[in-house]
Motif scaffolding. Structure first.
Motif, PDB file in Angstrom:
ATOM      1  N   MET A   1     -10.889   1.314  -1.740  1.00 28.97           N
ATOM      2  CA  MET A   1     -10.839   2.109  -0.517  1.00 28.97           C
ATOM      3  C   MET A   1      -9.700   3.140  -0.570  1.00 28.97           C
ATOM      4  N   SER A   2      -8.563   2.717  -1.108  1.00 29.38           N
ATOM      5  CA  SER A   2      -7.424   3.628  -1.172  1.00 29.38           C
ATOM      6  C   SER A   2      -7.704   4.817  -2.080  1.00 29.38           C
ATOM      7  N   ILE A   3      -8.635   4.691  -3.034  1.00 29.44           N
ATOM      8  CA  ILE A   3      -8.957   5.810  -3.923  1.00 29.44           C
ATOM      9  C   ILE A   3      -9.619   6.930  -3.136  1.00 29.44           C
ATOM     10  N   ARG A   4     -10.595   6.587  -2.300  1.00 30.54           N
ATOM     11  CA  ARG A   4     -11.281   7.602  -1.508  1.00 30.54           C
ATOM     12  C   ARG A   4     -10.305   8.281  -0.542  1.00 30.54           C
ATOM     13  N   ILE A   5      -9.506   7.495   0.139  1.00 31.78           N
ATOM     14  CA  ILE A   5      -8.541   8.056   1.084  1.00 31.78           C
ATOM     15  C   ILE A   5      -7.487   8.883   0.353  1.00 31.78           C
ATOM     16  N   GLY A   6      -7.023   8.371  -0.778  1.00 31.07           N
ATOM     17  CA  GLY A   6      -5.996   9.077  -1.525  1.00 31.07           C
ATOM     18  C   GLY A   6      -6.462  10.413  -2.044  1.00 31.07           C
ATOM     19  N   MET A   7      -7.725  10.508  -2.484  1.00 26.99           N
ATOM     20  CA  MET A   7      -8.248  11.776  -2.976  1.00 26.99           C
ATOM     21  C   MET A   7      -8.332  12.806  -1.858  1.00 26.99           C
ATOM     22  N   VAL A   8      -8.703  12.356  -0.652  1.00 26.10           N
ATOM     23  CA  VAL A   8      -8.796  13.284   0.474  1.00 26.10           C
ATOM     24  C   VAL A   8      -7.434  13.886   0.788  1.00 26.10           C
ATOM     25  N   PHE A   9      -6.388  13.062   0.782  1.00 21.47           N
ATOM     26  CA  PHE A   9      -5.061  13.567   1.117  1.00 21.47           C
ATOM     27  C   PHE A   9      -4.389  14.264  -0.064  1.00 21.47           C
ATOM     28  N   ALA A  10      -4.755  13.883  -1.289  1.00 24.50           N
ATOM     29  CA  ALA A  10      -4.128  14.500  -2.459  1.00 24.50           C
ATOM     30  C   ALA A  10      -4.653  15.911  -2.708  1.00 24.50           C
ATOM     31  N   MET A  11      -5.920  16.170  -2.387  1.00 25.03           N
ATOM     32  CA  MET A  11      -6.529  17.460  -2.677  1.00 25.03           C
ATOM     33  C   MET A  11      -6.444  18.439  -1.521  1.00 25.03           C
ATOM     34  N   THR A  12      -5.885  18.037  -0.407  1.00 22.81           N
ATOM     35  CA  THR A  12      -5.782  18.909   0.761  1.00 22.81           C
ATOM     36  C   THR A  12      -4.308  19.090   1.127  1.00 22.81           C
ATOM     37  N   PRO A  13      -3.980  20.178   1.838  1.00 22.55           N
ATOM     38  CA  PRO A  13      -2.574  20.405   2.223  1.00 22.55           C
ATOM     39  C   PRO A  13      -2.137  19.600   3.440  1.00 22.55           C
ATOM     40  N   ILE A  14      -2.933  18.610   3.871  1.00 22.74           N
ATOM     41  CA  ILE A  14      -2.597  17.863   5.081  1.00 22.74           C
ATOM     42  C   ILE A  14      -1.223  17.214   4.954  1.00 22.74           C
ATOM     43  N   LEU A  15      -0.963  16.595   3.799  1.00 20.11           N
ATOM     44  CA  LEU A  15       0.335  15.968   3.560  1.00 20.11           C
ATOM     45  C   LEU A  15       1.199  16.787   2.615  1.00 20.11           C
ATOM     46  N   THR A  16       0.575  17.445   1.633  1.00 21.50           N
ATOM     47  CA  THR A  16       1.357  18.203   0.650  1.00 21.50           C
ATOM     48  C   THR A  16       1.980  19.450   1.243  1.00 21.50           C
ATOM     49  N   GLY A  17       1.447  19.936   2.379  1.00 23.53           N
ATOM     50  CA  GLY A  17       2.018  21.130   2.994  1.00 23.53           C
ATOM     51  C   GLY A  17       3.297  20.862   3.762  1.00 23.53           C
ATOM     52  N   MET A  18       3.665  19.584   3.898  1.00 22.50           N
ATOM     53  CA  MET A  18       4.888  19.228   4.616  1.00 22.50           C
ATOM     54  C   MET A  18       5.858  18.556   3.655  1.00 22.50           C
ATOM     55  N   PRO A  19       7.158  18.793   3.839  1.00 19.93           N
ATOM     56  CA  PRO A  19       8.139  18.120   2.969  1.00 19.93           C
ATOM     57  C   PRO A  19       8.153  16.624   3.247  1.00 19.93           C
ATOM     58  N   MET A  20       7.626  15.859   2.321  1.00 16.49           N
ATOM     59  CA  MET A  20       7.505  14.422   2.500  1.00 16.49           C
ATOM     60  C   MET A  20       7.618  13.747   1.138  1.00 16.49           C
ATOM     61  N   PRO A  21       8.432  12.714   1.001  1.00 19.43           N
ATOM     62  CA  PRO A  21       8.541  12.034  -0.292  1.00 19.43           C
ATOM     63  C   PRO A  21       7.207  11.436  -0.727  1.00 19.43           C
ATOM     64  N   ALA A  22       7.011  11.372  -2.029  1.00 17.10           N
ATOM     65  CA  ALA A  22       5.760  10.834  -2.555  1.00 17.10           C
ATOM     66  C   ALA A  22       5.576   9.378  -2.164  1.00 17.10           C
ATOM     67  N   SER A  23       6.669   8.621  -2.090  1.00 17.03           N
ATOM     68  CA  SER A  23       6.553   7.210  -1.719  1.00 17.03           C
ATOM     69  C   SER A  23       6.019   7.048  -0.299  1.00 17.03           C
ATOM     70  N   VAL A  24       6.403   7.973   0.601  1.00 19.97           N
ATOM     71  CA  VAL A  24       5.905   7.913   1.975  1.00 19.97           C
ATOM     72  C   VAL A  24       4.408   8.206   2.009  1.00 19.97           C
ATOM     73  N   ARG A  25       3.964   9.163   1.201  1.00 19.80           N
ATOM     74  CA  ARG A  25       2.535   9.478   1.149  1.00 19.80           C
ATOM     75  C   ARG A  25       1.735   8.293   0.623  1.00 19.80           C
ATOM     76  N   ILE A  26       2.247   7.645  -0.406  1.00 18.61           N
ATOM     77  CA  ILE A  26       1.545   6.491  -0.967  1.00 18.61           C
ATOM     78  C   ILE A  26       1.465   5.361   0.059  1.00 18.61           C
ATOM     79  N   MET A  27       2.561   5.111   0.754  1.00 20.34           N
ATOM     80  CA  MET A  27       2.560   4.064   1.771  1.00 20.34           C
ATOM     81  C   MET A  27       1.611   4.405   2.915  1.00 20.34           C
TER      82      MET A  27
END
Length: 240
Positions: A1-27
């Motif tokens: 399940m985390s693969i599908r969710i992770g791909m959605v957030f990894a390929m879009t600027p939803i999280l990458t467009g904001m300054p956020m540590p990678a560990s926070v995104r993974i959590m």
């Protein structure tokens, strides 16, 4: 399940467009996976599972996440196209700034429109719709179940084809004003050939372009709504 969710957030600027540590995104991705797994049925592989079944399930989850992310990515690309059009027309294409959303150097208005797209996405509660779409995707396409990837290709292509049309419609009034300025400068250059139109024309285009953009940006809500509505309609077509 985390693969599908992770791909959605990894390929879009939803999280990458904001300054956020990678560990926070993974959590965050793992937390969403746990939360959805606790309330949705059919979120686990049932029966005997070997390595080939596991790899096939991973491939299916990966492909579904990519297709869902493409809809959001193309919506943000529409804002970038609109900014690029204005940069070329005004003359800002010769100067570039670092854009944290795409992690590359972009012209001034292209980077500004990328940030504007991210702001509009959260303003219209697009993140809520993404979460609902993820939950609905697990209901329609449970983990490990076959998914008709070929049927999603026409939907993605149709959405990609509308990026340039929607991007131009977002800045069409501003481009029209700039074209009128170009026409006026052409008439002046024809009648006064001794004037340096490059030196005089650049400040005029910048002033008119930014003024028209400031006047138009408040009334561009309908176009912005159409941009994100096209994403939601594309997801509906995928889930049918």
């Amino acid at each position: 399940m985390s693969i599908r969710i992770g791909m959605v957030f990894a390929m879009t600027p939803i999280l990458t467009g904001m300054p956020m540590p990678a560990s926070v995104r993974i959590m965050l991705v793992l937390g969403l996976a746990v939360a959805l797994g606790g309330v949705l049925p059919n979120t686990t592989l049932r029966g005997a599972v070997d390595a080939s079944d596991l790899l096939r399930a991973v491939g299916i989850e990966f492909s579904i996440g990519v297709v869902l992310a493409l809809g959001v990515t193309l919506a943000f690309a529409t804002f970038s196209v609109a900014g690029r059009i204005l940069d070329i027309q005004i003359g800002f294409g010769i100067g570039q700034l670092f854009d944290p959303a795409t992690r590359q150097n972009l012209p001034i208005l292209t980077g500004a429109f990328s940030q504007l797209g991210l702001l509009c996405f959260f303003a219209v509660n697009g993140h809520h719709t993404v979460l609902r779409a993820l939950a609905y995707s697990f209901e329609q396409f449970p983990m490990g179940e076959p998914w008709p990837l070929s049927e999603s290709l026409p939907v993605v292509l149709r959405h990609a084809a509308g990026v340039f049309a929607l991007g131009f419609s977002l800045v069409a009034p501003v481009v029209t004003c700039l074209l009128l300025v170009e026409l006026g400068l052409g008439v002046v250059a024809r009648n006064l050939p001794q004037m340096n139109m490059f030196v005089m024309g650049m400040p005029v285009k910048v002033i008119v372009g930014l003024s028209a953009l400031a006047a138009w940006i408040g009334g561009a809500g309908d176009v912005v709504s159409r941009i994100f509505t096209s994403v939601f309609r594309g997801w509906e077509a995928l889930f049918r």
